[in-house]
Enzyme design. Structure first.
Site, PDB file in Angstrom:
ATOM      1  CG  HIS A  97     -47.212  61.053  60.385  1.00 34.17           C
ATOM      2  ND1 HIS A  97     -46.716  60.245  59.398  1.00 34.17           N
ATOM      3  CD2 HIS A  97     -46.138  61.726  60.894  1.00 34.17           C
ATOM      4  CE1 HIS A  97     -45.400  60.418  59.300  1.00 34.17           C
ATOM      5  NE2 HIS A  97     -45.026  61.315  60.197  1.00 34.17           N
ATOM      6  CG  ASP A 125     -42.631  55.804  52.470  1.00 40.30           C
ATOM      7  OD1 ASP A 125     -42.641  56.666  53.375  1.00 40.30           O
ATOM      8  OD2 ASP A 125     -41.637  55.581  51.760  1.00 40.30           O
ATOM      9  CG  LEU A 137     -58.714  42.449  58.238  1.00 43.57           C
ATOM     10  CD1 LEU A 137     -58.304  41.857  56.883  1.00 43.57           C
ATOM     11  CD2 LEU A 137     -58.863  43.957  58.080  1.00 43.57           C
TER      12      LEU A 137
HETATM   13  C1  IPE Z   1     -40.821  52.739  56.063  1.00 41.90           C
HETATM   14  O1  IPE Z   1     -40.856  54.049  55.635  1.00 41.90           O
HETATM   15  C2  IPE Z   1     -41.391  52.641  57.444  1.00 41.90           C
HETATM   16  C3  IPE Z   1     -42.826  52.866  57.568  1.00 41.90           C
HETATM   17  C4  IPE Z   1     -43.668  53.093  56.584  1.00 41.90           C
HETATM   18  C5  IPE Z   1     -43.326  52.793  58.918  1.00 41.90           C
HETATM   19  P1  IPE Z   1     -39.622  55.045  55.858  1.00 41.90           P
HETATM   20  O2  IPE Z   1     -40.002  56.329  55.235  1.00 41.90           O
HETATM   21  O3  IPE Z   1     -39.249  55.065  57.293  1.00 41.90           O
HETATM   22  O4  IPE Z   1     -38.465  54.299  55.049  1.00 41.90           O
HETATM   23  P2  IPE Z   1     -37.195  54.867  54.290  1.00 41.90           P
HETATM   24  O5  IPE Z   1     -36.447  55.732  55.272  1.00 41.90           O
HETATM   25  O6  IPE Z   1     -37.712  55.671  53.134  1.00 41.90           O
HETATM   26  O7  IPE Z   1     -36.452  53.661  53.835  1.00 41.90           O
HETATM   27  C1  IPE Z   2     -44.647  56.976  56.349  1.00 38.62           C
HETATM   28  O1  IPE Z   2     -44.583  58.266  55.855  1.00 38.62           O
HETATM   29  C2  IPE Z   2     -45.036  56.927  57.799  1.00 38.62           C
HETATM   30  C3  IPE Z   2     -43.932  56.611  58.718  1.00 38.62           C
HETATM   31  C4  IPE Z   2     -42.742  56.256  58.370  1.00 38.62           C
HETATM   32  C5  IPE Z   2     -44.221  56.706  60.138  1.00 38.62           C
HETATM   33  P1  IPE Z   2     -43.245  59.108  55.928  1.00 38.62           P
HETATM   34  O2  IPE Z   2     -43.247  59.938  57.171  1.00 38.62           O
HETATM   35  O3  IPE Z   2     -42.043  58.250  55.767  1.00 38.62           O
HETATM   36  O4  IPE Z   2     -43.424  60.041  54.659  1.00 38.62           O
HETATM   37  P2  IPE Z   2     -42.279  60.563  53.674  1.00 38.62           P
HETATM   38  O5  IPE Z   2     -41.540  59.365  53.179  1.00 38.62           O
HETATM   39  O6  IPE Z   2     -41.417  61.489  54.472  1.00 38.62           O
HETATM   40  O7  IPE Z   2     -43.031  61.264  52.585  1.00 38.62           O
HETATM   41 MG    MG Z   3     -40.979  57.656  54.168  1.00 40.62          MG
END
Ligand code: IPE
Ligand code: IPE
Ligand code: MG
Length: 252
Positions: free
Chosen positions: A41, A24, A135
């Site tokens: 990303h 995240d 892995l």
């Molecule tokens: C969790 O992150 C999902 C992934 C890392 C793929 P999100 O950013 O989607 O989760 P919330 O919305 O903060 O709970």
């Molecule tokens: C995690 O990073 C990746 C996915 C959920 C696909 P985020 O896109 O949720 O990044 P933040 O939480 O907005 O910083």
């Molecule tokens: Mg996120």
């Protein structure tokens, strides 16, 4: 000069067999730099390559990564399309190298909602790497823990499973993760203290490591720190610790 990432690190004790990561913070990482979310990303994807290598180096056997949740469909269409495109690019560019490095790819989640080209690329990656064992990299894509349990219940009912035959082991065998041990350690980057629908069944006794570091900055050294923290934990699984058991036995 060796780069910082080449520096040898002391041998770790008690390496978790299975690590799962909620990757995240890509969006926040990009925002801090005035970049688009998709640039975040992409940077997160490059980091994954480094972390896969470090997992092999540290002797981790299973790595599960949360890359796209069932809830992530609710993001703007261009971000969703961009993420699907990144997955396709990663498969095109990295599959051969991963295969040569002995990585087995597995997918957890539902493939039905993906476009047919991407779906067949994922299926092909799983098929050609299935004999690799260095892995096991399990990619949670269009994955949701509740969706997984709903699918499992539907399939059990379709198979006519009798209520008295439903056990922990049977439920596990109907999940997307069938055959994969439960995660020993779950890491969440970017400081959020929640599970976000990830491995809700399998995480029942996992240890957690949450760090404020944003995913693109989570490096080999921090993975090592997470593993060191894990190696010092005592997992009791609801029982007493070894030292407490010893005291009780000595008192008897
Ligand atoms: C969790 O992150 C999902 C992934 C890392 C793929 P999100 O950013 O989607 O989760 P919330 O919305 O903060 O709970
Ligand atoms: C995690 O990073 C990746 C996915 C959920 C696909 P985020 O896109 O949720 O990044 P933040 O939480 O907005 O910083
Ligand atoms: Mg996120």
């Amino acid at each position: 000069m060796p780069s910082k990432t080449d520096l040898p690190l002391p041998q770790l004790d008690n390496v978790p067999r299975h690590i799962a990561i909620i990757m995240d913070g890509n969006g926040r990482w990009a925002k801090k730099r005035g970049l688009t979310r998709l640039a975040g990303h992409r940077s997160g994807t490059e980091n994954l390559r480094r972390i896969i290598r470090a997992c092999v180096e540290f002797g981790v056997q299973y790595l599960t990564i949360y890359a796209f949740s069932t809830e992530n469909w609710g993001r703007p269409a261009d971000e969703v399309e961009g993420l699907m495109h990144i997955l396709e690019e990663v498969i095109d560019k990295e599959l051969n190298d991963l295969h040569e490095e002995g990585v087995q790819l597995r997918h957890i989640g539902r493939l039905e909602q993906l476009n047919p080209t991407l779906r067949s690329k994922v299926e092909h990656s799983v098929e050609i790497t299935k004999e690799n064992h260095r892995l096991i990299l399990c990619i949670a894509w269009n994955y949701g823990g509740r969706d997984e349990i709903v699918c499992a219940i539907r399939n059990m009912m379709k198979d006519g499973v009798k209520p008295e035959d439903v056990t922990d082991e049977l439920v596990s065998s109907y999940l997307f993760t069938a055959g994969i041990p439960d995660p020993d350690l779950i890491i969440r980057t970017s400081g959020e203290m929640r599970i976000s629908n990830f491995l809700i069944w399998q995480a029942s006794y996992s240890e957690w490591y949450v760090t404020p570091t944003l995913w693109p900055d989570f490096d080999r050294e921090e993975l090592y720190t997470a593993l060191s923290s894990f190696s010092q934990r005592e997992r009791r699984f609801g029982k007493l610790s070894d030292s407490e058991n010893e005291l009780i036995q000595n008192a008897d």
